[in-house]
Design an enzyme around this catalytic site. Structure first.
Site, PDB file in Angstrom:
ATOM      1  N   HIS A   1      -8.610  -7.089  20.762  1.00 38.10           N
ATOM      2  CA  HIS A   1      -8.420  -7.020  18.807  1.00 38.10           C
ATOM      3  C   HIS A   1      -8.333  -7.873  18.279  1.00 38.10           C
ATOM      4  O   HIS A   1      -8.643  -8.195  17.114  1.00 38.10           O
ATOM      5  CB  HIS A   1      -7.861  -5.647  18.332  1.00 38.10           C
ATOM      6  CG  HIS A   1      -8.005  -4.442  19.054  1.00 38.10           C
ATOM      7  ND1 HIS A   1      -7.718  -2.961  19.262  1.00 38.10           N
ATOM      8  CD2 HIS A   1      -9.495  -4.214  19.986  1.00 38.10           C
ATOM      9  CE1 HIS A   1      -7.954  -2.581  20.271  1.00 38.10           C
ATOM     10  NE2 HIS A   1      -9.824  -3.346  20.249  1.00 38.10           N
TER      11      HIS A   1
ATOM     12  N   CYS B   1     -17.918 -25.380  16.130  1.00 42.03           N
ATOM     13  CA  CYS B   1     -18.290 -26.642  17.070  1.00 42.03           C
ATOM     14  C   CYS B   1     -18.315 -25.943  18.355  1.00 42.03           C
ATOM     15  O   CYS B   1     -18.373 -24.875  18.302  1.00 42.03           O
ATOM     16  CB  CYS B   1     -16.879 -27.195  16.843  1.00 42.03           C
ATOM     17  SG  CYS B   1     -16.635 -27.878  15.305  1.00 42.03           S
TER      18      CYS B   1
ATOM     19  N   CYS C   1     -13.082 -26.789   9.500  1.00 42.60           N
ATOM     20  CA  CYS C   1     -12.701 -27.428  10.799  1.00 42.60           C
ATOM     21  C   CYS C   1     -12.370 -28.379  10.289  1.00 42.60           C
ATOM     22  O   CYS C   1     -12.640 -29.456   9.066  1.00 42.60           O
ATOM     23  CB  CYS C   1     -13.642 -27.346  11.248  1.00 42.60           C
ATOM     24  SG  CYS C   1     -13.914 -27.644  13.077  1.00 42.60           S
TER      25      CYS C   1
END
Length: 397
Positions: free
Chosen positions: A183, A194, A221
């Site tokens: 989970h 990416c 990112c």
């Protein structure tokens, strides 16, 4: 009659009044029968006895409801084995651990309620939002977490499948290859643009800005600038990230398992994953199941042994029976600090959650006992493989 043979408006209203009257009479009769059934048989009048005899269907329905309520109540009650019985069961469990060729441990929220229980509540799926930022910084691996890590170190446990999002298995020192966090992990955010996906381990809860079915964390990112997302799997969702969910390793471990130990899990969610229970195998070839839980679970009838006790109590007895020392958690050696990716300039205000510290006090000047956090994001998840299922892998340029 209205044209075309239908009922007129007044007739429809009259029919509706009759229907409502009958429903109210039925509800009143149900209430009367219910009141009579709550009385002892000797206390019922002759008239009440006749009413029950005339209302067999209602009596059957109410008695069925009562049995279901009592059954549910019993399932929610906590049952504790007496100390001698618990020790006897632990000795049997120790024998199963020693003889197991491939032991897999399934863990739930119940293992995270040890020494930190007064400071925080266990995490389970969407319950992250119910915990304060202060709670998160206080959470530490429990005796059970540390025991599991030691059992894996001694090759008595091959893999751990966890429902928890709290990241405490990782922080206990359990190798990444040995964990499937079905989970998600509240300390990890990923870039799914990416390929392979980039994983960012943080020292704070990354789910501050996320919600049910909304996963963007507000940071981007470092490589491609795409919005990062958390790894949490909410109710009604199907986990599609490769890491840290690591379903591939979980199902492979289950297929090899001859013994499964369930610690602190109600199994109400895990039972819905047939791949974890080898349901395609005949019953005689399925793993032997051992359950540690104070409450009823839907797998109790399948278990070779059910231990009614707190996880820390059972694991303390088990480790003693196996002759193994339980390591003490040390924040200075917590792997999360060496794995974490620092925030970039300008990202300091991207969260307001309290960050984990190696010590609750300031570290001594010049202390080099703990490794510095890596400044490079982890590429390709924990095994160098992509996060997304069936993601096409491209060779690095």
């Amino acid at each position: 009659m209205a044209a075309g043979g239908g009922l007129s408006r007044s007739e429809r209203k009259a029919a509706e009044r009759v229907r409502r009257l009958r429903e109210e009479q039925q509800r009143e009769r149900l209430r009367q029968v219910s009141r009579i059934l709550r009385k002892a048989a000797a206390e019922r009048s002759a008239e009440e006895g006749r009413l029950l005899a005339e209302s067999e269907d209602l009596v059957t329905e109410l008695q069925g409801r009562s049995r279901r309520r009592e059954g549910l109540k019993r399932r929610q009650e906590e049952v504790c084995d007496d100390p001698e019985e618990l020790r006897r069961k632990v000795r049997e469990l120790a024998g199963a651990v020693r003889s197991a060729r491939h032991l897999v441990v399934y863990t739930g929220a119940g293992i995270s309620t040890g020494r930190a229980a007064s400071a925080w509540r266990p995490f389970h799926l969407c319950s992250l939002k119910s915990n304060s930022a202060a709670d998160l910084s206080e959470a530490e691996p429990t005796l059970t977490h540390m025991s599991i890590t030691q059992l894996h170190k001694h090759k008595l446990v091959q893999h751990v499948v966890s429902q928890n999002c709290d990241g405490l298995h990782l922080r206990s020192g359990l190798p990444r290859t040995a964990i499937s966090e079905l989970h998600g992990n509240m300390y990890i955010e990923v870039c799914t643009s990416c390929i392979p996906n980039r994983e960012y381990v943080r020292v704070f809860d990354v789910t501050e800005r996320t919600a049910l079915h909304r996963h963007l964390t507000g940071r981007t990112c470092h490589k491609c600038g795409t919005q990062l997302r958390d790894t949490i799997v909410h109710f009604g969702e199907r986990g599609t990230l490769g890491q840290p969910l690591n379903w591939e390793a979980a199902t492979e471990a289950a297929s090899k398992a001859d013994t499964i130990l369930c610690l602190g899990s109600s199994l109400k969610v895990l039972k819905k994953y047939p791949r974890l229970w080898c349901m395609t195998k005949p019953p005689s070839r399925r793993p032997k199941l051992y359950i540690v839980n104070l409450q009823w679970t839907p797998k109790d009838d399948w278990a070779a042994l059910k231990l009614h006790g707190k996880c820390d109590d059972v694991m303390r007895l088990l480790m003693d029976e196996l002759g193994l020392e339980i390591p003490v958690y040390n924040r200075w050696q917590d792997p999360i600090f060496s794995l974490a990716t620092p925030l970039r300039a300008g990202e300091e205000g991207s969260h307001s959650r309290k960050s984990l510290c190696r010590s609750r006090e300031e570290p001594p000047p010049g202390d080099q006992s703990a490794p510095l956090a890596s400044a490079t994001p982890i590429l390709g998840g924990w095994f160098g493989r992509g996060c997304a299922k069936r993601a096409k892998r491209k060779k690095a340029a």
